[in-house]
Design a protein around this motif. Sequence first.
Motif, PDB file in Angstrom:
ATOM      1  N   TYR A   1       0.861  -1.177   0.000  1.00  0.00           N
ATOM      2  CA  TYR A   1       0.000   0.000   0.000  1.00  0.00           C
ATOM      3  C   TYR A   1       0.901   1.231   0.000  1.00  0.00           C
ATOM      4  N   ASP A   2       0.598   2.173  -0.875  1.00  0.00           N
ATOM      5  CA  ASP A   2       1.475   3.325  -1.101  1.00  0.00           C
ATOM      6  C   ASP A   2       1.360   4.317   0.052  1.00  0.00           C
ATOM      7  N   ALA A   3       2.445   4.448   0.808  1.00  0.00           N
ATOM      8  CA  ALA A   3       2.448   5.373   1.946  1.00  0.00           C
ATOM      9  C   ALA A   3       2.333   6.825   1.490  1.00  0.00           C
ATOM     10  N   ASP A   4       2.816   7.123   0.292  1.00  0.00           N
ATOM     11  CA  ASP A   4       2.739   8.499  -0.194  1.00  0.00           C
ATOM     12  C   ASP A   4       1.291   8.965  -0.320  1.00  0.00           C
ATOM     13  N   GLU A   5       0.398   8.049  -0.641  1.00  0.00           N
ATOM     14  CA  GLU A   5      -1.014   8.401  -0.759  1.00  0.00           C
ATOM     15  C   GLU A   5      -1.661   8.645   0.601  1.00  0.00           C
ATOM     16  N   LEU A   6      -1.005   8.194   1.673  1.00  0.00           N
ATOM     17  CA  LEU A   6      -1.557   8.333   3.016  1.00  0.00           C
ATOM     18  C   LEU A   6      -0.997   9.532   3.767  1.00  0.00           C
ATOM     19  N   LYS A   7       0.053  10.117   3.247  1.00  0.00           N
ATOM     20  CA  LYS A   7       0.715  11.198   3.981  1.00  0.00           C
ATOM     21  C   LYS A   7      -0.237  12.344   4.302  1.00  0.00           C
ATOM     22  N   ALA A   8      -1.113  12.670   3.365  1.00  0.00           N
ATOM     23  CA  ALA A   8      -2.037  13.779   3.601  1.00  0.00           C
ATOM     24  C   ALA A   8      -2.964  13.511   4.772  1.00  0.00           C
ATOM     25  N   GLU A   9      -3.194  12.224   5.084  1.00  0.00           N
ATOM     26  CA  GLU A   9      -4.096  11.876   6.179  1.00  0.00           C
ATOM     27  C   GLU A   9      -3.497  12.217   7.544  1.00  0.00           C
ATOM     28  N   VAL A  10      -2.172  12.225   7.639  1.00  0.00           N
ATOM     29  CA  VAL A  10      -1.541  12.405   8.952  1.00  0.00           C
ATOM     30  C   VAL A  10      -0.494  13.514   8.976  1.00  0.00           C
TER      31      VAL A  10
ATOM     32  N   LYS B   1      -0.318   3.989  11.306  1.00  0.00           N
ATOM     33  CA  LYS B   1      -1.191   2.946  11.859  1.00  0.00           C
ATOM     34  C   LYS B   1      -2.586   3.495  12.150  1.00  0.00           C
ATOM     35  N   LEU B   2      -2.666   4.791  12.325  1.00  0.00           N
ATOM     36  CA  LEU B   2      -3.957   5.407  12.632  1.00  0.00           C
ATOM     37  C   LEU B   2      -4.949   5.269  11.487  1.00  0.00           C
ATOM     38  N   VAL B   3      -4.461   5.129  10.259  1.00  0.00           N
ATOM     39  CA  VAL B   3      -5.361   5.135   9.100  1.00  0.00           C
ATOM     40  C   VAL B   3      -5.511   3.760   8.468  1.00  0.00           C
TER      41      VAL B   3
END
Length: 763
Positions: A206-215, A231-233
């Motif tokens: 799963y691409d962490a770059d796509e999750l950066k905006a979430e945290v 881990k929060l998302v």
Amino acid sequence: MLGMCRGRRKFLAASLALLFIPALTWLYLSAGNFQVKPLPLSPLLPQLSTLTARGGALGGGVSREALELRVREVEEENQLLRRELSRPPRSPAGPAPHHANHRGNQSKTHSEEGTGDNEAGLKAGSSGNRSDCVQQPAVDKCETIHVAIVCAGYNASRDVVTLVKSVLFHRRNPLHFHIITDSTAQQILASLFHTWMVPAVRVDFYDADELKAEVSWIPNKHYSGIYGLMKLVLTKTLPPDLQKVIVLDTDITFATDIAELWAVFHKFKGQQVLGLVENQSDWYLGNLWKNHRPWPALERGFNTGVILLLLDRLRKLRWEQMWRLTAERELMSMLSTSLADQDIFNAVIKQNPFLVHQLPCFWNVQLSDHTRSEKCYKDVSDLKVIHWNSPKKLRVKNKHVEFFRNLYLTFLEYDGNLLRRELFGCPSETDHNSENLQKTLSELDEDDPCYEFRRERFTVHRTHLYFLHYEYEPSTDHTDVTLVAQLSMDRLQMLEAICKHWEGPISLALYLSDAEAQQFLRYTQGSEVLMSRGNVGYHIVYKEGQFYPVNLLRNVAMRQVNTPYMFLSDIDFLPMYGLYEYLRKSVVQLDMANNKKALVVPAFETLRYRLSYPKSKAELLSQLDMGTLFTFRYHVWTKGHAPTNFAKWRTATTPYRVQWEADFEPYVMVRRDSPEYDRRFVGFGWNKVAHVMELDAQEYEFVVLPNAYMIHMPHAPSFDITKFRSNKQYRVCLKTLKEEFQQNMSRRYGFAALKYMTAENNS
């Protein structure tokens, strides 16, 4: 659990009553001089009815009707309790799937922490402080266990391998890893798992770059950076149909089957959705130093190195909204997190303590300073999960740290090839790569004297790309070139010298065992020269089989080249000072971008271990005339470099073209898209010759550079050349492989390839 214990006590009381009533009856009848046989417990009621009819009222004025009624009630209650106890226990977390038999070889535990029950997978009655009343359901033999890991960067990619090894070593179930990665870690781990080929193991990224905006809006002081918050998302990141998952830090080592931890989900009650171990340091108590002000937590708080997540319930509870609101509220006063996701998890739990199921602390024995982890265990069998949750890792304060360190090192250096074991009796997803490989191997004739040579061509070697940190961006002028080489442990001492001679990027494939890889790591970390170079890519190909897969190693190194050109060298050659810049200038001078050229760098050798390396062509020619240097292999294999035409090179001032001849094997610079080496050639013999023949067949033009040179440094003979010289069958098989290669060339290149067979026959 409490209800089941009460049920057991009730059942015991009822049984005693059934024993006590016949005893009273027997005493009464004996007092009346009746001779009767011993009364069986069942059927009890008809016999008592007969006796009371004969003897009238029983002892002390108890009526026959009252006694019959009481006995009937006791027996009915007894039957009801037996039916209840015969039913399988129901999980509070939902109906449990059908399970196979319990495993009977689980270890006993002697200590636990907090209010959590003893863990599933242990035998009933083997708890430390008390006995469980009901045996916990085992995990079904073929049930897939889901594990989520956040892993970013080169170092974390290396750490996660040790975690995975420890899990694979103990596991008896299929595994599905869900790995949240940056692009670097994904490239490394995708290659590693693809070549590891462990049965019944699936990996999704799963691409962490796509999750950066979430945290990214959360200020964080922890060394893990933004990745420490991901881990929060997981409820949003992982598949929506995934109901539960074990979440692990990369610095975890398992000392037991992960299925035991997976079984703990059956113990969740009510609204419990998080399984966590209490924090074993005083961090959240706020007494570590003066004015220490941690985030709010329930007493000591919880450590998030190991988490059990009930994803489906978390989604229903609107977990995303819950943690975000909590984080926003606390950040108004705390300003930033100190322990990344752990601070926010604890703040949520502080407000909603019913969410957490507290795990016994042996599921996360935390080996950082200021912890009381020794209270989690009294014996080796107590240990389940060891957590090196300290930036110092193995250098922590614990009276048993030597034992933990050795356990960690065992998995660190454990041969990962031994973990490719099948899980018998479980259906597995079809792996087409593995299936095709098995089909190919089955078609080989095991009675063929050259079977091992042929098999080696298809062996899949576990490969760990970029074992160390790599940082290099090719120049924008499209002339950049990477030096490509391969080596084993006995050539490691050449690395520093090569780095001093070649300032450009380097791609190296190293053929090592798991233990040797750690020795290599320590060697590089202790070298100022190597640690100062970020543009060297080290790619570990793990040992397997009896041959040195020289051409596979070269291909691995070639595939990781990210410059337009590559210089194909060997590790025991030192390039001249300045060769990197000279080759880049030659790219422009010879219009390499628009022509298929192979630029030849003339090769020389010395028999001296201490050589005053020539700083110029003139100095090299002087040493050549004095006998300090020689043209490479002039005395044992002249044909290999004779076409370079050293006589012409001595006086040449401009590049000149040479023709291919049989057995020609120069060291060349070519474009990155040039053909790979043929894997059928292993160990010693014809590995470079075949590649140069392929270049010629593809109409590459061989051009000798007039001011370039490289020098071979002396070393002990390799194991493979010794086998070639001493083993007749080795030489016979090499000749057979050469003939087969030439036949393949004829089929691929037609009439033009006939010259190779003619040249071979004439040589």
